[in-house]
Motif scaffolding. Sequence first.
Motif, PDB file in Angstrom:
ATOM      1  N   ILE A  89     -42.595  69.582   7.623  1.00  0.00           N
ATOM      2  CA  ILE A  89     -43.104  68.225   7.384  1.00  0.00           C
ATOM      3  C   ILE A  89     -44.621  68.199   7.542  1.00  0.00           C
ATOM      4  CG2 ILE A  89     -43.027  65.812   8.158  1.00  0.00           C
ATOM      5  CD1 ILE A  89     -40.432  66.999   6.754  1.00  0.00           C
ATOM      6  N   LYS A  90     -45.129  68.919   8.525  1.00  0.00           N
ATOM      7  CA  LYS A  90     -46.583  68.988   8.735  1.00  0.00           C
ATOM      8  C   LYS A  90     -47.268  69.606   7.518  1.00  0.00           C
ATOM      9  CE  LYS A  90     -50.009  70.420  12.085  1.00  0.00           C
ATOM     10  NZ  LYS A  90     -50.316  71.174  13.278  1.00  0.00           N
ATOM     11  N   GLU A  91     -46.670  70.655   6.934  1.00  0.00           N
ATOM     12  CA  GLU A  91     -47.231  71.264   5.719  1.00  0.00           C
ATOM     13  C   GLU A  91     -47.270  70.262   4.567  1.00  0.00           C
ATOM     14  OE1 GLU A  91     -45.053  74.806   4.673  1.00  0.00           O
ATOM     15  OE2 GLU A  91     -45.320  75.648   6.684  1.00  0.00           O
ATOM     16  N   ILE A  92     -46.185  69.520   4.391  1.00  0.00           N
ATOM     17  CA  ILE A  92     -46.136  68.514   3.322  1.00  0.00           C
ATOM     18  C   ILE A  92     -47.163  67.423   3.593  1.00  0.00           C
ATOM     19  CG2 ILE A  92     -44.724  66.691   2.283  1.00  0.00           C
ATOM     20  CD1 ILE A  92     -42.338  68.572   2.530  1.00  0.00           C
ATOM     21  N   HIS A  93     -47.250  66.997   4.849  1.00  0.00           N
ATOM     22  CA  HIS A  93     -48.230  65.966   5.224  1.00  0.00           C
ATOM     23  C   HIS A  93     -49.644  66.430   4.877  1.00  0.00           C
ATOM     24  CE1 HIS A  93     -50.271  62.857   7.512  1.00  0.00           C
ATOM     25  NE2 HIS A  93     -50.957  63.802   8.107  1.00  0.00           N
TER      26      HIS A  93
ATOM     27  N   ILE B  31     -50.205  66.274   1.191  1.00  0.00           N
ATOM     28  CA  ILE B  31     -50.380  64.877   0.788  1.00  0.00           C
ATOM     29  C   ILE B  31     -51.793  64.411   1.122  1.00  0.00           C
ATOM     30  CG2 ILE B  31     -49.689  62.500   1.361  1.00  0.00           C
ATOM     31  CD1 ILE B  31     -46.785  63.661   1.637  1.00  0.00           C
ATOM     32  N   ILE B  32     -52.247  64.711   2.322  1.00  0.00           N
ATOM     33  CA  ILE B  32     -53.594  64.313   2.737  1.00  0.00           C
ATOM     34  C   ILE B  32     -54.645  64.954   1.821  1.00  0.00           C
ATOM     35  CG2 ILE B  32     -55.322  64.547   4.583  1.00  0.00           C
ATOM     36  CD1 ILE B  32     -53.325  62.301   5.094  1.00  0.00           C
ATOM     37  N   LYS B  33     -54.440  66.212   1.433  1.00  0.00           N
ATOM     38  CA  LYS B  33     -55.387  66.872   0.519  1.00  0.00           C
ATOM     39  C   LYS B  33     -55.493  66.126  -0.809  1.00  0.00           C
ATOM     40  CE  LYS B  33     -55.006  71.550   2.321  1.00  0.00           C
ATOM     41  NZ  LYS B  33     -54.461  72.898   2.120  1.00  0.00           N
ATOM     42  N   ILE B  34     -54.366  65.633  -1.318  1.00  0.00           N
ATOM     43  CA  ILE B  34     -54.395  64.859  -2.565  1.00  0.00           C
ATOM     44  C   ILE B  34     -55.188  63.576  -2.357  1.00  0.00           C
ATOM     45  CG2 ILE B  34     -53.003  63.564  -4.247  1.00  0.00           C
ATOM     46  CD1 ILE B  34     -50.774  65.710  -3.735  1.00  0.00           C
TER      47      ILE B  34
ATOM     48  N   GLU C 129     -28.979  70.466  11.627  1.00  0.00           N
ATOM     49  CA  GLU C 129     -29.257  71.128  10.354  1.00  0.00           C
ATOM     50  C   GLU C 129     -29.110  70.141   9.181  1.00  0.00           C
ATOM     51  OE1 GLU C 129     -27.254  74.768   8.135  1.00  0.00           O
ATOM     52  OE2 GLU C 129     -28.047  75.360  10.116  1.00  0.00           O
ATOM     53  N   ILE C 130     -28.123  69.260   9.271  1.00  0.00           N
ATOM     54  CA  ILE C 130     -27.955  68.227   8.233  1.00  0.00           C
ATOM     55  C   ILE C 130     -29.169  67.305   8.236  1.00  0.00           C
ATOM     56  CG2 ILE C 130     -26.593  66.238   7.455  1.00  0.00           C
ATOM     57  CD1 ILE C 130     -24.157  67.605   8.809  1.00  0.00           C
ATOM     58  N   TYR C 131     -29.557  66.874   9.428  1.00  0.00           N
ATOM     59  CA  TYR C 131     -30.710  65.965   9.552  1.00  0.00           C
ATOM     60  C   TYR C 131     -31.968  66.627   9.000  1.00  0.00           C
ATOM     61  CZ  TYR C 131     -33.742  62.475  11.790  1.00  0.00           C
ATOM     62  OH  TYR C 131     -34.652  61.481  12.042  1.00  0.00           O
ATOM     63  N   SER C 132     -32.167  67.878   9.354  1.00  0.00           N
ATOM     64  CA  SER C 132     -33.328  68.623   8.876  1.00  0.00           C
ATOM     65  C   SER C 132     -33.332  68.701   7.347  1.00  0.00           C
ATOM     66  CB  SER C 132     -33.320  70.034   9.481  1.00  0.00           C
ATOM     67  OG  SER C 132     -34.393  70.778   9.013  1.00  0.00           O
ATOM     68  N   ALA C 133     -32.177  68.972   6.746  1.00  0.00           N
ATOM     69  CA  ALA C 133     -32.083  69.061   5.283  1.00  0.00           C
ATOM     70  C   ALA C 133     -32.380  67.709   4.635  1.00  0.00           C
ATOM     71  CB  ALA C 133     -30.696  69.559   4.880  1.00  0.00           C
ATOM     72  N   VAL C 134     -31.861  66.647   5.214  1.00  0.00           N
ATOM     73  CA  VAL C 134     -32.101  65.299   4.674  1.00  0.00           C
ATOM     74  C   VAL C 134     -33.586  64.960   4.740  1.00  0.00           C
ATOM     75  CG1 VAL C 134     -31.727  62.822   5.136  1.00  0.00           C
ATOM     76  CG2 VAL C 134     -29.778  64.396   5.118  1.00  0.00           C
ATOM     77  N   ILE C 135     -34.203  65.209   5.881  1.00  0.00           N
ATOM     78  CA  ILE C 135     -35.617  64.867   6.068  1.00  0.00           C
ATOM     79  C   ILE C 135     -36.503  65.716   5.149  1.00  0.00           C
ATOM     80  CG2 ILE C 135     -37.526  64.860   7.721  1.00  0.00           C
ATOM     81  CD1 ILE C 135     -35.322  62.616   8.060  1.00  0.00           C
ATOM     82  N   LYS C 136     -36.212  67.003   5.044  1.00  0.00           N
ATOM     83  CA  LYS C 136     -37.000  67.859   4.144  1.00  0.00           C
ATOM     84  C   LYS C 136     -36.901  67.367   2.711  1.00  0.00           C
ATOM     85  CE  LYS C 136     -36.861  72.135   6.827  1.00  0.00           C
ATOM     86  NZ  LYS C 136     -36.319  73.507   6.897  1.00  0.00           N
ATOM     87  N   LYS C 137     -35.705  66.992   2.288  1.00  0.00           N
ATOM     88  CA  LYS C 137     -35.503  66.481   0.928  1.00  0.00           C
ATOM     89  C   LYS C 137     -36.332  65.213   0.701  1.00  0.00           C
ATOM     90  CE  LYS C 137     -32.060  64.055  -1.669  1.00  0.00           C
ATOM     91  NZ  LYS C 137     -31.457  62.907  -1.100  1.00  0.00           N
TER      92      LYS C 137
ATOM     93  N   ASN D 146     -40.072  66.051   0.539  1.00  0.00           N
ATOM     94  CA  ASN D 146     -40.373  66.723  -0.728  1.00  0.00           C
ATOM     95  C   ASN D 146     -40.414  65.708  -1.872  1.00  0.00           C
ATOM     96  OD1 ASN D 146     -40.707  69.360   0.243  1.00  0.00           O
ATOM     97  ND2 ASN D 146     -38.509  69.752   0.186  1.00  0.00           N
ATOM     98  N   GLN D 147     -39.491  64.745  -1.873  1.00  0.00           N
ATOM     99  CA  GLN D 147     -39.504  63.690  -2.893  1.00  0.00           C
ATOM    100  C   GLN D 147     -40.765  62.838  -2.779  1.00  0.00           C
ATOM    101  OE1 GLN D 147     -35.707  61.839  -2.031  1.00  0.00           O
ATOM    102  NE2 GLN D 147     -34.717  62.893  -3.740  1.00  0.00           N
ATOM    103  N   TYR D 148     -41.179  62.548  -1.553  1.00  0.00           N
ATOM    104  CA  TYR D 148     -42.396  61.770  -1.308  1.00  0.00           C
ATOM    105  C   TYR D 148     -43.610  62.514  -1.880  1.00  0.00           C
ATOM    106  CZ  TYR D 148     -45.836  59.151   1.546  1.00  0.00           C
ATOM    107  OH  TYR D 148     -46.892  58.399   1.983  1.00  0.00           O
ATOM    108  N   LEU D 149     -43.661  63.818  -1.651  1.00  0.00           N
ATOM    109  CA  LEU D 149     -44.753  64.638  -2.183  1.00  0.00           C
ATOM    110  C   LEU D 149     -44.747  64.621  -3.717  1.00  0.00           C
ATOM    111  CD1 LEU D 149     -47.102  66.626  -1.853  1.00  0.00           C
ATOM    112  CD2 LEU D 149     -45.398  68.463  -1.634  1.00  0.00           C
ATOM    113  N   ILE D 150     -43.594  64.736  -4.311  1.00  0.00           N
ATOM    114  CA  ILE D 150     -43.484  64.687  -5.774  1.00  0.00           C
ATOM    115  C   ILE D 150     -43.970  63.345  -6.301  1.00  0.00           C
ATOM    116  CG2 ILE D 150     -41.810  64.597  -7.691  1.00  0.00           C
ATOM    117  CD1 ILE D 150     -40.222  66.782  -6.080  1.00  0.00           C
TER     118      ILE D 150
END
Length: 192
Positions: A112-116, A119-122, A41-49, A52-56
């Motif tokens: 992550i797939k949703e964020i990817h 990103i690809i759409k942009i 759960e910690i790893y998942s939270a770190v990776i999601k964060k 999300n920063q990469y997308l921003i």
Amino acid sequence: MAAAETIFAERGFENSTLEEISEAADFGKWTIYHYFASKEEIYSAVIKKLFNQYLITIKLADKKSSSLREFLQLLMRSMFLLSIENKSAFLLLVQIRADLMRDSSLKFFDHIKEIHEEIIKIYLRRINKAIRKNEIIKLNARALAILFKGMALSHINYILIDQKKMKIAIDDEIQFILNIIFDGIEKKGTEQ
């Protein structure tokens, strides 16, 4: 989260322990359990964060740029700065991309797939706009987006490893990638 990010980047998910994370964070192990049920759960939270920063970062480069070249330049500058200022975050971004290629059953894969895809759409919108404006030749926009993402991240990762003790000339590295993308490597004219 910063302590966990560093531990995961240095040791990988499998080799990291809650004890190391709690020690690095100056928290007791049971305090961490108050916020997270498991190391996963910690790893998942770190990776999601991080994603999300990469997308921003990508959205910001998109908003501030008028041409494809400028978009890619701003994006690479942000990625280089991230890699220098927060090496752990950048290394985790690179690691997780490799992990996702091997194992799509990870708990955070769908997020992550949703964020990817966002990103690809942009990228696709920017590339297709550049094609319409005759900034670049007509080509497979999705293939170019994926090529750029892979090439830029791989190059930055290589520079981080190769230039450990040297100052990184960010502008030179950005120009190198842009020259390859926009000008190619083939000699032009009669001097071939």
